[in-house]
Design a protein around this motif. Structure first.
Motif, mmCIF file in Angstrom:
data_model
loop_
_atom_site.group_PDB
_atom_site.id
_atom_site.type_symbol
_atom_site.label_atom_id
_atom_site.label_comp_id
_atom_site.label_asym_id
_atom_site.label_seq_id
_atom_site.Cartn_x
_atom_site.Cartn_y
_atom_site.Cartn_z
ATOM 1 N N LEU A 68 -5.358 -0.267 -3.481
ATOM 2 C CA LEU A 68 -5.795 1.098 -3.821
ATOM 3 C C LEU A 68 -7.133 1.395 -3.147
ATOM 4 C CD1 LEU A 68 -4.945 1.385 -7.634
ATOM 5 C CD2 LEU A 68 -3.764 2.502 -5.736
ATOM 6 N N ILE A 72 -5.338 3.559 -0.188
ATOM 7 C CA ILE A 72 -5.011 4.832 -0.828
ATOM 8 C C ILE A 72 -6.242 5.709 -1.010
ATOM 9 C CG2 ILE A 72 -3.863 5.923 -2.776
ATOM 10 C CD1 ILE A 72 -2.123 4.071 -0.999
ATOM 11 N N GLU A 223 3.166 -3.074 0.583
ATOM 12 C CA GLU A 223 2.250 -1.930 0.705
ATOM 13 C C GLU A 223 1.835 -1.738 2.152
ATOM 14 O OE1 GLU A 223 -1.615 0.086 1.093
ATOM 15 O OE2 GLU A 223 -1.194 -2.021 1.486
ATOM 16 N N VAL A 227 2.848 1.694 4.177
ATOM 17 C CA VAL A 227 1.790 2.521 4.756
ATOM 18 C C VAL A 227 1.927 2.569 6.275
ATOM 19 C CG1 VAL A 227 -0.703 2.687 5.140
ATOM 20 C CG2 VAL A 227 0.175 2.169 2.862
#
Length: 257
Positions: A68, A72, A223, A227
């Motif tokens: 995160l 993100i 992840e 991404v």
């Protein structure tokens, strides 16, 4: 932490409202506002929500916290910016980039991003961060800085003198995500747990330390892959659009000539 996030939110709102003043070119829309505020919300989710508490109980939740902060948050915050919002600090940012020398080069951003993930996942450092609040805070700062610098080179609304062109963004993205994804795969398939902090604590959700570590590795690898896939599609579309615009400019120039 909450006060810091609120301060950033207030500063952004001032810039967003100023950039929407009558006569300002290309005023930012509500979508930009939503993106930036979502980024701040994710900061709070990562650092002051149950995610932070669960991260001390489960390795895979700690891994979620890391991705995160690394991906993100910076993606959302940078996408929330525009040239108009940044206009008061554009010259200062350009000067910082110029003075940074090799530290402002995209290659350094890749090294910092990859190095931060690999180094902080060395068992001794990882456990030290979990056992000491100040080291843990330093770890999070490293991830935030590394992620912010990395995504700035790809998403910054300000054109940099070192801006990636051609296939540069694709090489930049692919090399980084594969190197970090390899770490996730390694963690997922190691035969035994390597982090004493989680081995010596109570096991939660019925997971052994080894199973928890495998899930954490898969979280990291997946992840990074997701991404990378989304970013590559966006970058490829941008390349096609830029190529088409360049061709249209050439055609107009030939007609005028």
């Amino acid at each position: 932490m909450i006060l810091g996030v609120l301060a950033f939110g207030v500063l952004y709102m001032r810039g967003w409202l100023r950039a929407r003043d009558p006569g300002e070119p290309h005023p930012p829309g509500y979508g930009r506002l939503a993106l930036f505020m979502s980024g701040l919300a994710v900061v709070l989710i990562a650092l002051v929500s149950p995610v932070d508490i669960l991260g001390e109980q489960l390795l895979f939740m700690h891994m979620i916290q890391h991705v995160l902060l690394l991906d993100i948050v910076p993606i959302l915050l940078i996408l929330g910016l525009t040239k108009g919002i940044l206009r008061p600090v554009t010259k200062r940012l350009t000067a910082i980039e110029r003075k940074a020398g090799p530290l402002g080069h995209p290659a350094f951003a890749v090294a910092l991003y990859v190095g931060s993930m690999w180094i902080w996942h060395i068992p001794a450092l990882y456990d030290a961060a979990l056992n000491h609040v100040n080291i843990h805070a330093l770890e999070h700062i490293c991830f935030g800085v590394a992620g912010g610098l990395y995504w700035w080179h790809l998403l910054s609304p300000i054109r940099s003198r070192l801006r990636l062109g051609g296939l540069g963004p694709i090489v930049y993205m692919t090399s980084t995500k594969l190197l970090v994804g390899a770490l996730g795969v390694a963690l997922a398939f190691l035969p035994s747990a390597i982090y004493p902090f989680y081995e010596h604590h109570s096991h939660f959700w019925g997971l052994t330390a080894g199973e928890d570590q495998s899930i954490a590795g898969l979280v990291m690898a997946l992840e990074q892959s997701i991404v990378m896939g989304i970013a590559l599609v966006v970058l490829f579309v941008q390349m096609l659009n830029e190529s088409e615009r360049e061709q249209q400019r050439r055609e107009r120039y030939e007609i005028v000539s």
